[in-house]
Design an enzyme around this catalytic site. Structure first.
Site, PDB file in Angstrom:
ATOM      1  N   SER A  10       0.616  -1.152  -0.068  1.00 28.40           N
ATOM      2  CA  SER A  10       0.098  -0.105   0.134  1.00 28.40           C
ATOM      3  C   SER A  10       0.914   1.443   0.020  1.00 28.40           C
ATOM      4  O   SER A  10       1.666   1.419   0.871  1.00 28.40           O
ATOM      5  CB  SER A  10      -0.973  -0.030   1.495  1.00 28.40           C
ATOM      6  OG  SER A  10      -1.475   1.327   1.442  1.00 28.40           O
ATOM      7  N   HIS A  35      -1.034  -1.490  -4.383  1.00 22.79           N
ATOM      8  CA  HIS A  35      -2.417  -1.080  -3.827  1.00 22.79           C
ATOM      9  C   HIS A  35      -2.327   0.611  -3.338  1.00 22.79           C
ATOM     10  O   HIS A  35      -1.493   1.049  -2.839  1.00 22.79           O
ATOM     11  CB  HIS A  35      -2.510  -1.832  -2.260  1.00 22.79           C
ATOM     12  CG  HIS A  35      -3.962  -1.651  -1.654  1.00 22.79           C
ATOM     13  ND1 HIS A  35      -5.028  -2.328  -1.868  1.00 22.79           N
ATOM     14  CD2 HIS A  35      -4.042  -0.965  -0.577  1.00 22.79           C
ATOM     15  CE1 HIS A  35      -6.036  -1.978  -1.246  1.00 22.79           C
ATOM     16  NE2 HIS A  35      -5.572  -1.195  -0.321  1.00 22.79           N
ATOM     17  N   ASP A  37      -4.753   3.452  -1.865  1.00 18.07           N
ATOM     18  CA  ASP A  37      -5.872   3.686  -0.811  1.00 18.07           C
ATOM     19  C   ASP A  37      -6.494   5.064  -1.071  1.00 18.07           C
ATOM     20  O   ASP A  37      -5.591   6.202  -0.879  1.00 18.07           O
ATOM     21  CB  ASP A  37      -5.303   3.828   0.626  1.00 18.07           C
ATOM     22  CG  ASP A  37      -4.949   2.391   0.969  1.00 18.07           C
ATOM     23  OD1 ASP A  37      -6.078   1.552   0.983  1.00 18.07           O
ATOM     24  OD2 ASP A  37      -3.810   2.041   1.366  1.00 18.07           O
ATOM     25  N   MET A  39      -9.029   8.022   0.082  1.00 19.33           N
ATOM     26  CA  MET A  39      -9.792   8.292   1.250  1.00 19.33           C
ATOM     27  C   MET A  39     -10.412   9.894   1.043  1.00 19.33           C
ATOM     28  O   MET A  39      -9.875  10.636   0.565  1.00 19.33           O
ATOM     29  CB  MET A  39      -8.847   8.206   2.557  1.00 19.33           C
ATOM     30  CG  MET A  39      -8.205   7.137   2.690  1.00 19.33           C
ATOM     31  SD  MET A  39      -7.234   6.934   4.218  1.00 19.33           S
ATOM     32  CE  MET A  39      -6.579   5.319   4.167  1.00 19.33           C
ATOM     33  N   HIS A  68      -8.244   1.058  -3.979  1.00 22.43           N
ATOM     34  CA  HIS A  68      -9.299   0.753  -2.830  1.00 22.43           C
ATOM     35  C   HIS A  68      -9.825   1.907  -2.460  1.00 22.43           C
ATOM     36  O   HIS A  68      -9.237   3.130  -1.907  1.00 22.43           O
ATOM     37  CB  HIS A  68      -8.344   0.169  -1.793  1.00 22.43           C
ATOM     38  CG  HIS A  68      -9.160  -0.188  -0.536  1.00 22.43           C
ATOM     39  ND1 HIS A  68      -8.618  -0.227   0.786  1.00 22.43           N
ATOM     40  CD2 HIS A  68     -10.594  -0.060  -0.129  1.00 22.43           C
ATOM     41  CE1 HIS A  68      -9.608  -0.186   1.799  1.00 22.43           C
ATOM     42  NE2 HIS A  68     -10.745  -0.303   1.093  1.00 22.43           N
ATOM     43  N   MET A  70     -12.001   4.339  -0.420  1.00 22.00           N
ATOM     44  CA  MET A  70     -12.701   4.689   0.890  1.00 22.00           C
ATOM     45  C   MET A  70     -13.338   5.631   0.557  1.00 22.00           C
ATOM     46  O   MET A  70     -13.125   6.919   1.492  1.00 22.00           O
ATOM     47  CB  MET A  70     -11.878   4.399   1.907  1.00 22.00           C
ATOM     48  CG  MET A  70     -11.258   3.076   2.134  1.00 22.00           C
ATOM     49  SD  MET A  70      -9.642   2.854   3.149  1.00 22.00           S
ATOM     50  CE  MET A  70      -8.640   3.209   1.779  1.00 22.00           C
ATOM     51  N   MET A 139     -11.245  -5.966   5.568  1.00 25.05           N
ATOM     52  CA  MET A 139     -10.551  -4.959   6.328  1.00 25.05           C
ATOM     53  C   MET A 139     -10.161  -5.900   7.657  1.00 25.05           C
ATOM     54  O   MET A 139     -11.012  -6.059   8.529  1.00 25.05           O
ATOM     55  CB  MET A 139     -11.096  -3.770   6.416  1.00 25.05           C
ATOM     56  CG  MET A 139     -11.267  -2.938   5.216  1.00 25.05           C
ATOM     57  SD  MET A 139      -9.890  -2.571   4.363  1.00 25.05           S
ATOM     58  CE  MET A 139      -9.001  -1.637   5.669  1.00 25.05           C
ATOM     59  N   GLY A 144      -8.735   3.769   7.201  1.00 24.03           N
ATOM     60  CA  GLY A 144      -8.374   5.192   7.450  1.00 24.03           C
ATOM     61  C   GLY A 144      -6.842   5.553   7.533  1.00 24.03           C
ATOM     62  O   GLY A 144      -6.463   6.392   7.236  1.00 24.03           O
ATOM     63  N   PHE A 145      -6.339   4.702   8.029  1.00 25.54           N
ATOM     64  CA  PHE A 145      -4.895   5.112   8.405  1.00 25.54           C
ATOM     65  C   PHE A 145      -3.888   3.616   8.345  1.00 25.54           C
ATOM     66  O   PHE A 145      -4.415   2.358   8.570  1.00 25.54           O
ATOM     67  CB  PHE A 145      -4.842   5.317  10.015  1.00 25.54           C
ATOM     68  CG  PHE A 145      -5.632   6.646  10.364  1.00 25.54           C
ATOM     69  CD1 PHE A 145      -5.104   7.713   9.924  1.00 25.54           C
ATOM     70  CD2 PHE A 145      -6.839   6.354  10.813  1.00 25.54           C
ATOM     71  CE1 PHE A 145      -5.967   8.809  10.261  1.00 25.54           C
ATOM     72  CE2 PHE A 145      -7.867   7.579  10.994  1.00 25.54           C
ATOM     73  CZ  PHE A 145      -7.142   8.943  10.564  1.00 25.54           C
ATOM     74  N   GLY A 146      -2.874   3.791   7.982  1.00 22.47           N
ATOM     75  CA  GLY A 146      -1.697   2.859   8.208  1.00 22.47           C
ATOM     76  C   GLY A 146      -1.387   2.624   9.466  1.00 22.47           C
ATOM     77  O   GLY A 146      -1.459   3.227  10.525  1.00 22.47           O
ATOM     78  N   GLY A 147      -0.652   1.378   9.702  1.00 22.44           N
ATOM     79  CA  GLY A 147       0.168   1.334  10.787  1.00 22.44           C
ATOM     80  C   GLY A 147      -0.786   1.026  12.155  1.00 22.44           C
ATOM     81  O   GLY A 147      -0.296   0.931  13.303  1.00 22.44           O
ATOM     82  N   ASP A 175      -6.434  -6.562   4.212  1.00 25.79           N
ATOM     83  CA  ASP A 175      -5.816  -5.281   4.301  1.00 25.79           C
ATOM     84  C   ASP A 175      -5.865  -4.903   5.699  1.00 25.79           C
ATOM     85  O   ASP A 175      -6.908  -4.474   6.355  1.00 25.79           O
ATOM     86  CB  ASP A 175      -6.575  -4.235   3.449  1.00 25.79           C
ATOM     87  CG  ASP A 175      -5.920  -3.034   3.220  1.00 25.79           C
ATOM     88  OD1 ASP A 175      -4.817  -2.566   3.695  1.00 25.79           O
ATOM     89  OD2 ASP A 175      -6.650  -2.066   2.476  1.00 25.79           O
ATOM     90  N   GLY A 176      -4.620  -4.512   6.129  1.00 26.41           N
ATOM     91  CA  GLY A 176      -4.726  -3.671   7.602  1.00 26.41           C
ATOM     92  C   GLY A 176      -3.919  -4.561   8.653  1.00 26.41           C
ATOM     93  O   GLY A 176      -4.215  -5.778   9.005  1.00 26.41           O
ATOM     94  N   GLY A 197       1.087  -2.096   4.020  1.00 20.39           N
ATOM     95  CA  GLY A 197       1.652  -0.770   4.025  1.00 20.39           C
ATOM     96  C   GLY A 197       3.039  -0.645   4.747  1.00 20.39           C
ATOM     97  O   GLY A 197       4.172  -0.960   4.199  1.00 20.39           O
ATOM     98  N   SER A 198       2.768  -0.481   6.061  1.00 19.20           N
ATOM     99  CA  SER A 198       4.214  -0.463   6.755  1.00 19.20           C
ATOM    100  C   SER A 198       4.941  -1.730   6.981  1.00 19.20           C
ATOM    101  O   SER A 198       6.090  -1.588   6.849  1.00 19.20           O
ATOM    102  CB  SER A 198       3.709  -0.204   8.250  1.00 19.20           C
ATOM    103  OG  SER A 198       2.383  -0.227   8.792  1.00 19.20           O
TER     104      SER A 198
HETATM  105  C1  DX5 Z   1      -6.220   1.374   5.795  1.00 18.68           C
HETATM  106  C2  DX5 Z   1      -5.675   1.055   4.198  1.00 18.68           C
HETATM  107  C3  DX5 Z   1      -4.568   0.284   4.223  1.00 18.68           C
HETATM  108  C4  DX5 Z   1      -3.295   0.573   4.673  1.00 18.68           C
HETATM  109  C5  DX5 Z   1      -2.701  -0.339   5.528  1.00 18.68           C
HETATM  110  O1  DX5 Z   1      -7.292   2.086   5.396  1.00 18.68           O
HETATM  111  O2  DX5 Z   1      -6.933   0.303   3.426  1.00 18.68           O
HETATM  112  O3  DX5 Z   1      -4.300  -0.189   2.838  1.00 18.68           O
HETATM  113  O4  DX5 Z   1      -2.473   1.234   4.162  1.00 18.68           O
HETATM  114  O5  DX5 Z   1      -1.577  -0.093   6.096  1.00 18.68           O
HETATM  115  P1  DX5 Z   1      -0.884  -1.115   7.126  1.00 18.68           P
HETATM  116  O6  DX5 Z   1      -0.389  -2.375   6.314  1.00 18.68           O
HETATM  117  O7  DX5 Z   1       0.092  -0.400   7.739  1.00 18.68           O
HETATM  118  O8  DX5 Z   1      -1.855  -1.572   8.406  1.00 18.68           O
HETATM  119 ZN    ZN Z   2      -6.391  -0.476   1.453  1.00 21.33          ZN
END
Ligand code: DX5
Ligand code: ZN
Length: 222
Positions: A10, A35, A37, A39, A68, A70, A139, A144-147, A175-176, A197-198
């Site tokens: 991501s 991927h 994202d 938002m 993706h 959102m 999900m 909404g957020f990574g990490g 994802d997540g 992502g992370s």
């Molecule tokens: C969250 C996103 C994810 C996000 C995942 O809303 O849809 O794609 O980037 O990040 P990680 O892998 O760090 O949880």
């Molecule tokens: Zn995503």
């Protein structure tokens, strides 16, 4: 099951100041898909980017753009994402009352259609749309957020959806909070597309992270 695992980093966790370079880097590091994202600050409490940014990074790789969304509503913008270079467009089941219409519209644009489920959404929403999707995205964090931390309760949902898919040709994406240490939980439950992502962009060289996720995921496949 021994389907090949697809790794989709991501770019939410990439350095936005050099997005094209980051996309080339994960491509060279051996990812399968990219991927992306999107938002809107409304469906989820965060804002990222839209079609113009996706068009700008499109020339940097030939790999599949897994977009993706959102956002709510999604339908008025689907054509813009198709034109920007998306290959797969995923909409959330919670983003509007007419998800069947959205999925049909995505396919009519010549793109693969995905549906995503928030952690609180049961798999039963898929019952009457499963033949209209190419991808189901579970999900494993609140979008909404990574990490964020992986939500373990989603593993049963993944397992149930794998059974619902049966012999259909549908990707089951997660994802997540998925990284080299948690990926075994989702591939053992039947997921075959891993968003990270992370887990890709932090901690170690991208290629090392991607291959560790792939190997650990593969080792746990059933
Ligand atoms: C969250 C996103 C994810 C996000 C995942 O809303 O849809 O794609 O980037 O990040 P990680 O892998 O760090 O949880
Ligand atoms: Zn995503």
């Amino acid at each position: 099951m021994s389907k090949d695992i697809i790794i989709a980093p991501s770019i939410l966790s990439a350095d936005f100041a050099k997005l094209g370079e980051e996309v080339r880097a994960i491509d060279e590091a051996g990812c399968d898909w990219i991927h992306i994202d999107v938002m809107d600050g409304h469906f989820v409490p965060n804002l990222t980017f839209g079609p113009p940014v996706i068009s700008c990074i499109r020339p940097h790789t030939k790999k599949i753009f897994d977009v993706h969304l959102m956002i709510a509503p999604a339908d008025p913008y689907l054509e813009d994402y198709a034109k920007a270079g998306a290959d797969i467009i995923t909409v959330h089941a919670e983003a509007g009352p007419h998800i069947h219409r959205s999925l049909q519209f995505i396919r009519s644009l010549g793109k693969k259609a995905g549906v995503s489920l928030n952690p609180s959404t049961p798999e039963s929403v898929l019952e009457y749309i499963i033949d209209d999707v190419d991808l189901i995205l579970v999900m494993t964090v609140n979008p909404g957020f990574g990490g964020q931390s992986f939500i373990d309760s989603q593993c049963d949902k993944i397992r149930n959806i794998r059974k619902m898919i049966g012999t259909r040709d549908i990707w089951l994406e997660v994802d997540g909070g998925v990284n080299r240490d948690t990926v075994h939980k989702v591939t053992s439950a039947g997921a075959d597309v891993i968003v990270a992502g992370s887990g890709v962009f932090k901690g170690a060289p991208y290629a090392d992270n991607i291959s560790a996720i792939r190997e650990n995921g593969k080792a746990a496949q059933v």
